[in-house]
Design an enzyme around this catalytic site. Structure first.
Site, PDB file in Angstrom:
ATOM      1  N   MET A 230       0.858  -1.180   0.000  1.00 52.02           N
ATOM      2  CA  MET A 230       0.000   0.000   0.000  1.00 52.02           C
ATOM      3  C   MET A 230       0.889   1.223   0.000  1.00 52.02           C
ATOM      4  SD  MET A 230      -2.833   1.133   2.749  1.00 52.02           S
ATOM      5  CE  MET A 230      -3.790   2.613   2.496  1.00 52.02           C
ATOM      6  N   LEU A 231       0.625   2.128  -0.915  1.00 53.21           N
ATOM      7  CA  LEU A 231       1.449   3.337  -0.997  1.00 53.21           C
ATOM      8  C   LEU A 231       0.612   4.522  -1.454  1.00 53.21           C
ATOM      9  CD1 LEU A 231       4.283   4.691  -0.927  1.00 53.21           C
ATOM     10  CD2 LEU A 231       4.538   4.058  -3.323  1.00 53.21           C
ATOM     11  N   ILE A 232       0.633   5.574  -0.658  1.00 53.63           N
ATOM     12  CA  ILE A 232       0.101   6.871  -1.097  1.00 53.63           C
ATOM     13  C   ILE A 232       1.346   7.689  -1.455  1.00 53.63           C
ATOM     14  CG2 ILE A 232      -1.166   8.960  -0.435  1.00 53.63           C
ATOM     15  CD1 ILE A 232      -2.960   6.420  -0.611  1.00 53.63           C
ATOM     16  N   GLN A 237       0.454  12.573   0.771  1.00 54.05           N
ATOM     17  CA  GLN A 237       0.402  11.978   2.108  1.00 54.05           C
ATOM     18  C   GLN A 237      -0.127  12.980   3.135  1.00 54.05           C
ATOM     19  OE1 GLN A 237       4.291  10.260   2.813  1.00 54.05           O
ATOM     20  NE2 GLN A 237       3.959   8.667   1.288  1.00 54.05           N
ATOM     21  N   GLY A 240      -5.432  11.977   4.284  1.00 57.24           N
ATOM     22  CA  GLY A 240      -6.516  11.032   4.582  1.00 57.24           C
ATOM     23  C   GLY A 240      -6.815  10.021   3.482  1.00 57.24           C
ATOM     24  N   ALA A 243      -6.727   6.190   4.595  1.00 56.91           N
ATOM     25  CA  ALA A 243      -7.934   5.745   5.315  1.00 56.91           C
ATOM     26  C   ALA A 243      -9.094   5.522   4.345  1.00 56.91           C
ATOM     27  CB  ALA A 243      -8.318   6.776   6.380  1.00 56.91           C
ATOM     28  N   GLU A 265      -0.116  -8.475   5.137  1.00 58.33           N
ATOM     29  CA  GLU A 265       1.169  -9.178   5.148  1.00 58.33           C
ATOM     30  C   GLU A 265       2.222  -8.276   5.776  1.00 58.33           C
ATOM     31  OE1 GLU A 265       4.311 -10.514   1.690  1.00 58.33           O
ATOM     32  OE2 GLU A 265       2.211 -10.295   1.166  1.00 58.33           O
TER      33      GLU A 265
END
Length: 408
Positions: A230-232, A237, A240, A243, A265
Site C-alpha cells: 500500500m502506498l500513497i 500523504q 486522509g 484511510a 502481510e
C-alpha cells in the site's frame, strides 16, 4: 600514510547521498519540470544503492526520475558537475544509471522535449477498472474541495499491466523491504486512487496511490484477502487518502459471502495505525460495540458480528474493543481506570504465560545451567516491568487513534 589520507579525502568529495541525489516528480504541467517545489526524494535507496545509500564517483549528482501525473510516462536523466574519471584514471564511478534501468520498464524518455510531447497526451488518460468510491478533500492551498476516485482493477484491463510496471517502481523508494509481484497470478486485486483535476478546461486524472491485495484460498470454499502493498505517493500523504482507500477496500470485500476475513502481510507501524482507525470507525456502527455492551467486556457477539458484517478477525476485533472501551472509560476514575488496565494487561500477559508453560515442559529436558538462564529471562519483577511498558505503549497507540477519530 599521509598521502593515502589526502587521496581518501579527495575521493570522499565524489560521494553522494543517494536519498538526496534521486529526484522524483509527478508532472502535470511543463513548468513543473524545472519547479524545485514539486520535487520529492526517496525515504530509502538501499535496495538499489546498498546499505550505506551512497553513490561513489560523482560531484553534484542528480538522478532525475520524472513521471507524468496520470499515465506515469517516465523521463530519466542523470546529471553531475564532475566525475571521478576526470581527475583519477584508475578509479571507476558506480553505475548509477544501470541500477535505475533494472527497475524502470522500457519506453522511458531521456529527452525533456519528448517527455513534454507525452505530457500533452495526458488528456487521453482515463482511470483503469471500475469506480468504487468518490470523495472530496478540502485543499487549503487551492482554497477548494478536490475530487478523488478509487477504482478496482485486475491485470486483464487493457494498458494496466504496463502502467502498473511504472507505478510499482515507487515501492523501491518508499517501502523498506519492497519487492515486485507476479501479476500473472490472477488472485491479485488492484485498487487505485486518482485525483480529478482541470487543465485548460479539460478533466484530467492524477495518480495518488494504490493497494495490492492477494486472495488466499481458505478450505473449503472461502478466501482470505491479504493486503500486500500500500502506498500513497508523497505529494498526497497526510490528506486522509490511506484511510479512504483501506475503508473502501474493506467495504468492497464485506459484500462477498466467500470472504472469511481481511488481513495484511507483515504490516508496518504506520499501516497498523491506519487499520486501527479504519476498523474502529467501521465497528462504531455495530450494535455489539454499543456503549452498554462495551462496559460488559469483550464478547463472542462482538467477534461474530465483526467477522460476519465487516470481515474483521478476532484479534483485530479485540483491539477495536479495547480502543472503544478506552473511549468510554473515565480514566480519572481510579476504579474504572484499574479495570481497564487489568483487562488489557491480562491480554498482554498471554505470551508470557505461554513462555512459562513452555518452560515447564523444558524443565524435563534441560541441563540445570541452561534452565537457570531461561528462568532468569522470566524473572517476575522483570515481567511486571515489561508488562507495564507494553501497557503504556498500547495506551499511547489507542489515544492516537481516538484523537484522529475525534477530528474525523
Amino acid at each position: 600514510m599521509a598521502a593515502m589520507n589526502d587521496m581518501e579525502k579527495k575521493l570522499a568529495e565524489y560521494k553522494c547521498d543517494t536519498n538526496e541525489a534521486v529526484c522524483l516528480k509527478l508532472v502535470r504541467f511543463p513548468e513543473d519540470i524545472d519547479d524545485e517545489s514539486t520535487t520529492f526524494h526517496p525515504e530509502y535507496s538501499h535496495q538499489l544503492y546498498g546499505d550505506d545509500e551512497v553513490a561513489f564517483g560523482y560531484k553534484g549528482l542528480q538522478i532525475q526520475l520524472y513521471y507524468s501525473a496520470g499515465n506515469l510516462s517516465t523521463l530519466f536523466k542523470v546529471k553531475y558537475t564532475a566525475r571521478v574519471t576526470d581527475k583519477f584514471d584508475c578509479v571507476e564511478p558506480d553505475d548509477v544509471e544501470g541500477k535505475i534501468r533494472e527497475i524502470i520498464p522500457a519506453g522511458f524518455c531521456c529527452n525533456t522535449d519528448d517527455f513534454i510531447s507525452l505530457l500533452e497526451k495526458e488528456a487521453n488518460f482515463k482511470p483503469f477498472g471500475s469506480l468504487l468510491h468518490t470523495y472530496k478533500v478540502h485543499n487549503v492551498e487551492a482554497g477548494e474541495d478536490l475530487t478523488y476516485q478509487i477504482h478496482k482493477v485486475d491485470i486483464s484491463c487493457p494498458g494496466f499491466r504496463e502502467y502498473h510496471e511504472r507505478l510499482q517502481t515507487f515501492l523501491m523508494w518508499f517501502i523498506e523491504t519492497a519487492s515486485f509481484i507476479d501479476v500473472d497470478d490472477d488472485r491479485w486485486d488492484f485498487f487505485l486512487v486518482f485525483e480529478k483535476y482541470n487543465k485548460d478546461g479539460e478533466t484530467l486524472y492524477a495518480t495518488v496511490g494504490y493497494m495490492t491485495v492477494y486472495n488466499y484460498y481458505v478450505y473449503p470454499d472461502k478466501t482470505r484477502p491479504r493486503v500486500s502493498q500500500m502506498l500513497i505517493l508523497p505529494p498526497f500523504q497526510g490528506e486522509g487518502h490511506g484511510a479512504q482507500l483501506l475503508e473502501t477496500v474493506h467495504r468492497y470485500y464485506c459484500t462477498s459471502a466467500k470472504v472469511q476475513d481481511i488481513t495484511a502481510e507483515d504490516p508496518s507501524e504506520n499501516y497498523v495505525k491506519l487499520r486501527d482507525f479504519v476498523l474502529v470507525k467501521l465497528c462504531l456502527t455495530l450494535p455489539s460495540f454499543s456503549s452498554e455492551k462495551l462496559s460488559q467486556g469483550f464478547s463472542e457477539e462482538m467477534v461474530s458480528e465483526a467477522r460476519e458484517k465487516l470481515k474483521i478477525n478476532k484479534k483485530h476485533a479485540r483491539r477495536v474493543y479495547e480502543i472503544l472501551r478506552l473511549r468510554n472509560t473515565d480514566m480519572s476514575d481510579e476504579e474504572k481506570a484499574r479495570e481497564f488496565r487489568l483487562e488489557v494487561k491480562k491480554r498482554l500477559y498471554g505470551p508470557y504465560r505461554k513462555n512459562q508453560r513452555e518452560l515447564t515442559k523444558m524443565r524435563k529436558c534441560l541441563r540445570p545451567e541452561e534452565l537457570a538462564s531461561h528462568i532468569s529471562q522470566m524473572d517476575t519483577r522483570l515481567q511486571h516491568e515489561e508488562l507495564e511498558k507494553s501497557y503504556q505503549d498500547v495506551l499511547a497507540e489507542y489515544r492516537r487513534v481516538l484523537e484522529r477519530l475525534a477530528q474525523a
